[in-house]
Design an enzyme around this catalytic site. Structure first.
Site, PDB file in Angstrom:
ATOM      1  N   THR A   1       0.845  -1.185   0.000  1.00 52.27           N
ATOM      2  CA  THR A   1       0.000   0.000   0.000  1.00 52.27           C
ATOM      3  C   THR A   1       0.888   1.244   0.000  1.00 52.27           C
ATOM      4  OG1 THR A   1       0.020   0.303   2.390  1.00 52.27           O
ATOM      5  CG2 THR A   1      -1.595  -1.244   1.498  1.00 52.27           C
TER       6      THR A   1
ATOM      7  N   GLU B   1      13.422  -4.323   0.081  1.00 55.69           N
ATOM      8  CA  GLU B   1      14.177  -3.934  -1.104  1.00 55.69           C
ATOM      9  C   GLU B   1      13.378  -3.028  -2.030  1.00 55.69           C
ATOM     10  OE1 GLU B   1      16.890  -3.088  -2.647  1.00 55.69           O
ATOM     11  OE2 GLU B   1      17.801  -5.042  -2.289  1.00 55.69           O
TER      12      GLU B   1
ATOM     13  N   ALA C   1      12.697   0.169  -6.718  1.00 55.08           N
ATOM     14  CA  ALA C   1      11.863  -0.961  -7.142  1.00 55.08           C
ATOM     15  C   ALA C   1      12.634  -2.280  -7.040  1.00 55.08           C
ATOM     16  CB  ALA C   1      11.328  -0.747  -8.553  1.00 55.08           C
TER      17      ALA C   1
ATOM     18  N   LEU D   1      15.628  -3.065  -8.115  1.00 55.13           N
ATOM     19  CA  LEU D   1      17.097  -3.018  -8.128  1.00 55.13           C
ATOM     20  C   LEU D   1      17.657  -3.443  -6.768  1.00 55.13           C
ATOM     21  CD1 LEU D   1      17.764   0.391  -9.920  1.00 55.13           C
ATOM     22  CD2 LEU D   1      17.872  -1.905 -10.894  1.00 55.13           C
TER      23      LEU D   1
ATOM     24  N   ASP E   1       8.472  11.976  -2.615  1.00 59.74           N
ATOM     25  CA  ASP E   1       8.677  10.546  -2.814  1.00 59.74           C
ATOM     26  C   ASP E   1      10.174  10.204  -2.765  1.00 59.74           C
ATOM     27  OD1 ASP E   1       7.522   7.955  -3.577  1.00 59.74           O
ATOM     28  OD2 ASP E   1       8.744   8.269  -5.374  1.00 59.74           O
TER      29      ASP E   1
ATOM     30  N   LYS F   1      12.535   7.938   0.055  1.00 60.38           N
ATOM     31  CA  LYS F   1      13.519   6.899  -0.273  1.00 60.38           C
ATOM     32  C   LYS F   1      14.887   7.278   0.310  1.00 60.38           C
ATOM     33  CE  LYS F   1      11.198   5.734  -4.589  1.00 60.38           C
ATOM     34  NZ  LYS F   1      11.194   5.951  -6.027  1.00 60.38           N
TER      35      LYS F   1
ATOM     36  N   GLY G   1       7.588   0.895 -12.008  1.00 56.20           N
ATOM     37  CA  GLY G   1       6.719   0.018 -12.794  1.00 56.20           C
ATOM     38  C   GLY G   1       6.294  -1.181 -11.971  1.00 56.20           C
TER      39      GLY G   1
END
Ligand code: ADP
Ligand code: ASP
Ligand code: MG
Length: 829
Positions: free
Chosen positions: A571, A621, A626, A628, A693, A697, A811
């Site tokens: 989510t 991870e 994403a 990687l 965003d 990260k 993606g």
């Protein structure tokens, strides 16, 4: 031999289900033992108590409630007709007798163990009548056989011990002819007959014992005890939420657990079948296809020192101390003799090697009597000052750690103590049986639950009943979030083929509710649910969906003891409390959701702490880059002794795409609109352009490096000018071209200096900076095109030549693949 516990006969639906189970097995000779319907024995004991105290009103209402409950079940189960009329008449008779008895008691005001047993025996007789009638109504030949005619006992009311030889003979004489005629005998559990022909009970939970007694007499091939738990678990699931099913354990281990208070088996249930090669299966009533737990004489290889633990509360510790005991023979013998005379049974003994004290535990209710008898025994020594006295500590619990494999395995006791010491739980006394099958520790009762959880975690019992981490056979994925990534992942899980791993999606949860099947949702069902969900149908409204909050869903799912549950957060919500709950219930976590780790530090710290305390793992991870391998690389570097000093890179596919388009000559407004059309942005592109965003990260990475603080607004440069922040989305998009000129100028200025503009995140152990930077055209960051991510690790070893990771950073497919990788890593596959 099948025995149905009270919870398996809670209402008419449950009785019907029990009937189905019996019919499924009845092709072979089958005997059925039943407990009273859930709560009935307690209610009957209540009747006895209250009637003895003269409380006629309470008694009447207790009896009325029991009566209507049984009659209701009969009506719901049996079709109108002869069978139903007979059953109702029988219920009526039993209750009339009960009322008369209660009336008599009320007048006499004297409650004896004998009358108590007489009353309590009615519960099993009622349920056995009901099950017999229901089986007959379903077309199976069945016959009620009263336990009075089968189970012979020594006649101690409330705690009668069976007479094996006589019982064997009655059982064979009465039941074998019925079985030969294809009839299923239905026997009330819990009761037997005294030598004088009266009814006596075998002690609470005694139906288990009835079942093994009859199985012994008939040399049954197996006994199934149908209960409301998935099997015999590594601990009581009400105390240790991540308790797991033990696939097989030795009868001695099970007996030890039962004796030390594991409420799942009557303490003496295993004695009748000892040495007889009659395996016992503790099986889940709700899931009859599952194997449950096998209790047998088979000793599995001693790979796992500890199998399970249990606790008995309500204990008192009695200590006899004194310097005069030193080297004086016979003190211990006299101590236990004095107790034996009073019939006080001692459950744990420890004598320190200094011989300065003897200490043992007894049930709290008998503590005063024990103390008094010892003071009398040692009156002389106490008078001469050789023995200081007899001390009592009340409110104690004995926690027993059980496993055959403990024998000869060093360090088990030490592991128990360090687990308890780490939790600041004081161990009052310890004892290890010479069989080394059991280590018992006495702790204060209020700490007993935590003590069990700590020991359970220390031996990793949640990793399937063993002291070691073994490769799991089953792993259940629970998806929190069923959007695009969730649906992609669900399909991927169905395609995993690993020989040692049975990976299933067992539950999916969205904002509205959840869908769950402990056996796993089939690929077909998942695909159908995904189709519905895509059409906008909420899970609560999907077939077999249930409305619930995420917390309620997790609570529900956790009540099934799954083998190896993994909660996967896909989510974008504040899910910290749901995740904490998952950890508490023994779930490992895999996160693609950044928020729980990128919120206030207290929140993420508490998650990590809970995970550590519970021996759970959290992998995430997919929260950065994403699929990687960024976080993995970080861990590999640090584990190999390197020190990561700085991570710098491009963490937004969206901003990467927009900036490279603008550099190639596209107007900013058009680049943003195209990114929107391609699905690269959030519904409102300002969420991406604001840099929040990327900031999240960056914070996750920084915290890995040891950054202690929070994410400050100042650390993140927003690409949305102030005036555009409060506009509606439509107005913002309409006025977007107003930004084009300024962007053109910026890009050109950078180009003039042989640089390109990139939205860069830089983190070190002490700093986070996120914003637009002109980077030299020759740097690795400049080479990135489109929506790729890139991260540059500068470490003690990779200094002159930093380590670079590049690849698609957004993606559904790549994110789901990253999550799946984490899941497989947890599986050890
Ligand atoms: P029955 O319905 O056959 O009488 P019980 O209620 O006596 O079954 O036993 C099941 C209960 O035992 C469960 O509800 C569970 O809470 C409790 N229990 C305690 N320890 C364990 C354990 N180690 N494994 C399974 N259940 C346990
Ligand atoms: N009905 C009895 C009890 O509640 C016996 C049993 O269920 O095994 O203790
Ligand atoms: Mg029981």
């Amino acid at each position: 031999m099948h025995k149905f516990g009270g919870a398996s006969l809670a209402d008419s639906a449950a009785v019907r289900h029990a009937v189905d189970i019996i019919r499924r097995h009845a092709r072979e000779p089958t005997v059925v033992v039943v407990s009273a319907m859930a709560g009935t024995t307690d209610a009957l004991l209540g009747v006895a108590q209250q009637a003895g105290a003269g409380e006629s009103r309470t008694v009447a209402s207790l009896i009325a409630r029991l009566r209507s409950r049984h009659a209701e079940v009969a009506r719901a189960l049996l079709p109108a007709g002869r069978g139903r009329a007979d059953a109702l008449a029988c219920i009526s008779d039993i209750f009339e007798e009960l009322e008369a008895l209660a009336q008599g008691l009320r007048l006499l005001r004297e409650l004896t163990p004998r009358t108590t047993d007489y009353l309590a025996s009615r519960g099993e007789r009622l349920s056995a009548r009901l099950v017999t009638a229901a089986l007959e109504a379903a077309g199976t030949k069945a016959k009620y056989v009263d336990a009075i005619d089968l189970v012979h006992t020594d006649g101690v009311f409330g705690q009668a011990a069976p007479d094996f030889a006589r019982t064997d003979r009655s059982v064979q004489r009465t039941l074998l002819p019925l079985l030969a005629r294809g009839i299923v005998p239905i026997v009330p559990g819990f009761i037997g007959v005294t030598p004088e022909g009266e009814v006596a009970t075998l002690g609470r939970g005694g139906s288990d014992l009835t079942a093994t007694l009859l199985a012994r007499g008939l040399a049954a091939s197996r006994v199934s005890l149908w209960k409301d738990v998935p099997g015999l678990l590594t601990a009581d699931p009400r105390v240790v939420p991540d308790a797991r099913v033990i696939p097989q354990l030795h009868a001695r281990e099970a007996a030890e657990l039962a004796y030390y208070g594991a409420k799942v088996l009557h303490p003496r249930a295993l004695i009748p079948v000892a040495g007889r090669r009659i395996p016992i299966y503790v099986r889940p009533f709700g899931d009859p296809d599952s194997a449950g737990t096998e209790v047998s004489e088979r000793a599995a290889p001693g790979r796992f020192p500890v199998k399970a633990l249990t606790a008995a509360g309500g204990q008192a510790l009695v200590t006899v101390t004194g310097s005069g005991m030193l080297g004086v023979p016979g003190i211990a013998a006299r101590t236990f003799h004095a107790l034996h005379v009073r019939q006080i049974s001692v459950s744990l003994i420890s004598q320190a090697s200094s011989e300065h004290s003897i200490c043992f535990s007894v049930p709290e209710a008998l503590a005063a009597e024990a103390q008094e008898s010892l003071e009398r025994e040692f009156a002389g020594e106490i008078g001469r000052g050789e023995i200081d006295g007899v001390e009592l500590s009340l409110g104690m619990a004995t926690v027993a750690v059980v496993g055959l494999g403990m024998h000869g395995t060093p360090g088990v006791a030490a592991a128990v103590f360090s687990a308890l010491a780490a939790a600041k739980i004081n161990v009052v006394a310890i004892a290890q049986g010479s069989s080394e099958l059991n280590i018992s520790v006495v702790v204060e009762e209020r700490q007993a639950a935590e003590a069990q959880r700590r020991i359970h975690a220390a031996f990793q019992l949640s990793r399937i009943a063993g002291g070691g981490v073994i490769r799991p056979e089953r792993m259940e994925v629970i998806l929190l979030g069923f959007g695009q990534i969730g649906r992609t992942l669900a399909a991927m899980v169905g395609q995993v083929r690993r020989p040692a791993l049975d990976l299933k999606v067992a539950g999916i949860i969205d904002r509205s509710g959840f869908v769950f099947d402990p056996q796993g949702l089939s690929s077909r069902r998942l695909a159908a649910l995904a189709g519905e969900k895509k059409k906008g149908v909420r899970l609560a409204d999907a077939p077999r969906g249930q409305p619930a909050t995420a917390e309620e869903a997790i609570q529900h799912i956790a009540s099934y003891a799954l083998t190896r549950p993994v909660l996967v957060d896909l989510t974008a919500n504040d899910t910290a409390s749901a995740l904490e709950l998952g950890l508490m219930h023994g779930m490992d976590l895999v996160l693609a959701n950044k928020r729980p780790l990128a919120g206030r530090r207290g929140v993420s710290e508490s998650l990590w702490q809970t995970a550590r305390a519970r021996g759970r793992r959290v992998l995430h991870e997919a929260t950065v880059g994403a699929g990687l391998p960024i976080i993995d690389t970080f861990h590999k570097l640090t584990e190999s002794g390197d020190r990561v000093e700085r991570i710098e890179g491009l963490l937004s596919g969206t901003l990467g795409y927009v900036l490279s388009e603008v550099a190639a000559g596209t107007p900013f407004s058009r680049a943003v609109r195209t990114a929107m059309r391609l699905g690269y942005t959030e519904p409102d592109p300002r969420e991406d352009l604001s840099g929040m965003d990327v900031g999240r990260k960056a914070l996750i990475l920084a915290r890995l490096l040891g950054y202690p603080g929070e994410l400050s607004r100042a650390a993140v440069e927003s690409l949305v000018p102030k005036w555009a922040r409060s506009l509606s989305l439509v107005d913002f998009l309409r006025r977007l071209p107003e930004l084009d000129r300024a962007w053109r100028r910026r890009v050109d200025a950078a180009a003039a200096e042989h640089s390109v503009l990139r939205y860069v995140a830089t983190v070190t152990p002490s700093k986070i900076a996120v914003g637009l930077r002109a980077v030299p055209a020759s740097s690795p960051l400049a080479a990135i095109k489109g929506s790729d991510n890139q991260l540059v690790f500068t470490t003690a070893r990779y200094k002159a030549n930093p380590l670079v990771i590049t690849g698609p950073g957004a993606g559904a497919e790549v994110t789901a693949a990253g999550v799946l990788n984490d899941i497989l890593r947890l599986a050890g596959a």
